[in-house]
Write a protein that holds these residues in place. Structure first.
Motif, short mmCIF file in Angstrom:
data_model
loop_
_atom_site.label_atom_id
_atom_site.label_comp_id
_atom_site.label_asym_id
_atom_site.label_seq_id
_atom_site.Cartn_x
_atom_site.Cartn_y
_atom_site.Cartn_z
N LEU A 36 0.85 -1.18 0.00
CA LEU A 36 0.00 0.00 0.00
C LEU A 36 0.89 1.24 0.00
O LEU A 36 1.69 1.45 0.90
CB LEU A 36 -0.91 0.02 1.23
N SER A 45 -5.34 8.46 2.31
CA SER A 45 -4.43 7.35 2.63
C SER A 45 -4.75 6.78 4.01
O SER A 45 -4.69 5.56 4.22
CB SER A 45 -2.97 7.84 2.60
N ALA A 175 7.94 2.05 -5.79
CA ALA A 175 6.72 2.63 -6.34
C ALA A 175 6.85 2.83 -7.85
O ALA A 175 5.93 2.50 -8.62
CB ALA A 175 6.41 3.96 -5.66
N VAL A 180 3.36 2.87 -9.87
CA VAL A 180 2.42 3.63 -9.05
C VAL A 180 2.53 5.10 -9.41
O VAL A 180 3.63 5.64 -9.53
CB VAL A 180 2.73 3.42 -7.55
N GLU A 181 1.40 5.76 -9.57
CA GLU A 181 1.39 7.17 -9.97
C GLU A 181 0.69 8.07 -8.97
O GLU A 181 0.84 9.29 -9.03
CB GLU A 181 0.72 7.32 -11.34
N HIS A 182 -0.09 7.50 -8.07
CA HIS A 182 -0.81 8.33 -7.12
C HIS A 182 -0.99 7.57 -5.81
O HIS A 182 -0.75 6.36 -5.73
CB HIS A 182 -2.17 8.75 -7.68
N THR A 183 -1.41 8.29 -4.80
CA THR A 183 -1.69 7.67 -3.49
C THR A 183 -3.12 8.01 -3.09
O THR A 183 -3.63 9.07 -3.43
CB THR A 183 -0.73 8.21 -2.41
N SER A 185 -2.48 3.85 -3.38
CA SER A 185 -2.53 2.79 -4.39
C SER A 185 -2.16 1.47 -3.72
O SER A 185 -1.25 1.42 -2.89
CB SER A 185 -1.54 3.07 -5.52
N VAL A 187 -1.05 -2.50 -4.45
CA VAL A 187 -0.57 -3.52 -5.37
C VAL A 187 -0.59 -4.85 -4.64
O VAL A 187 -0.07 -4.97 -3.52
CB VAL A 187 0.85 -3.21 -5.88
N VAL A 197 -2.55 -3.89 -9.68
CA VAL A 197 -2.99 -2.73 -8.92
C VAL A 197 -4.49 -2.83 -8.72
O VAL A 197 -5.23 -3.08 -9.68
CB VAL A 197 -2.64 -1.42 -9.65
N ASP A 199 -8.14 -2.10 -8.71
CA ASP A 199 -8.94 -1.22 -9.55
C ASP A 199 -10.07 -0.63 -8.73
O ASP A 199 -10.88 -1.35 -8.16
CB ASP A 199 -9.50 -2.00 -10.73
N ILE A 202 -10.01 1.81 -2.52
CA ILE A 202 -9.42 0.85 -1.60
C ILE A 202 -10.35 0.69 -0.41
O ILE A 202 -10.30 1.43 0.58
CB ILE A 202 -8.02 1.32 -1.15
#
Length: 236
Positions: A36, A45, A175, A180-183, A185, A187, A197, A199, A202
């Motif tokens: 995470l 987050s 990351a 990973v491009e954003h938080t 996220s 996996v 990842v 979809d 979360i």
């Protein structure tokens, strides 16, 4: 095969409010690894961490959880939009980047005294800051360290160490490697499938639902007779 245990009430049948999930393929329990990626000061987050904890409590199989901090200029831009700050405000941009960086080091330093205490430190920090960067001060950090029950002197030493900075940089590399491009996220890895990842949001329900789908798809693809030998047991 998907088995869901229910209980009968006066209103009819409903899902048990408390159950655990066991994933088995041909009778062998599956092992999972969750990564995470979070903003150490982000409210979203914080909620994602809570939902992940709830999902992990439901899974009977062994689960390794890694919570890593991550930030880049794209994430800083999202923060600035939330704060309604102009995109070309370099002073605010630098302040956000620097503060998130310092918070990431603080989380890493706290984790040096135990993963569990590190996560408690992280969630308390996120809950109290709520994206108000002016609250993030040296006094705030040290008060939080004491509140969590960490050794303040050891924390100070770790916080300034090259080793903690290397751990932070390694998280950034992980990351990037995982795209990973954003938080936040998430996996997910399983010992027989490639990482994916999550979809969508979360949430506990979304995590479990996508694990159901991925494991069933795996069994369909790897059984030549096209009969899935997967048992996903929802049990109290």
């Amino acid at each position: 095969m998907l088995v869901r245990y229910t209980t009968c009430t006066k209103e009819g049948y409903k899902m048990l409010p408390s159950y655990r999930v066991e994933y088995q393929v041909n009778g062998i329990p599956r092992l999972f690894e969750f990564y995470l990626f979070v903003n150490p000061l982000g409210r979203k987050s914080f909620y994602a961490e809570q939902e992940l904890n709830l999902a992990v409590e439901r899974i009977a199989a062994k689960v390794d959880v890694h919570i890593l901090t991550f930030h880049n200029q794209k994430i800083v831009t999202e923060f600035m939009e939330h704060m309604k700050a102009p995109a070309n405000d370099l002073q605010t941009r630098n302040q956000i980047y620097r503060t998130v960086y310092q918070a990431s080091l603080a989380y890493k330093a706290a984790s040096m005294q135990g993963k569990r205490k590190g996560r408690i430190f992280l969630m308390k920090m996120q809950q109290q800051i709520q994206s108000d960067f002016d609250l993030f001060t040296k006094e705030f950090i040290l008060d939080l360290v004491a509140d969590v029950g960490l050794d303040v002197d050891i924390f100070k030493e770790d916080y300034k160490s090259d080793f903690v900075r290397k751990l932070y940089l390694n998280d950034q590399k992980i990351a990037v490697d995982m795209q990973v491009e954003h938080t936040p996220s998430l996996v997910i890895f399983e010992n027989n499938i490639d990482g994916f990842v999550l979809d969508g949001p979360i949430t506990q329900q979304n995590i479990l639902s996508q694990l159901d789908d991925v494991m069933e798809e795996y069994c369909l693809e790897h059984n030549t007779d096209h009969k899935p030998h997967l048992a996903i047991l929802r049990k109290h």
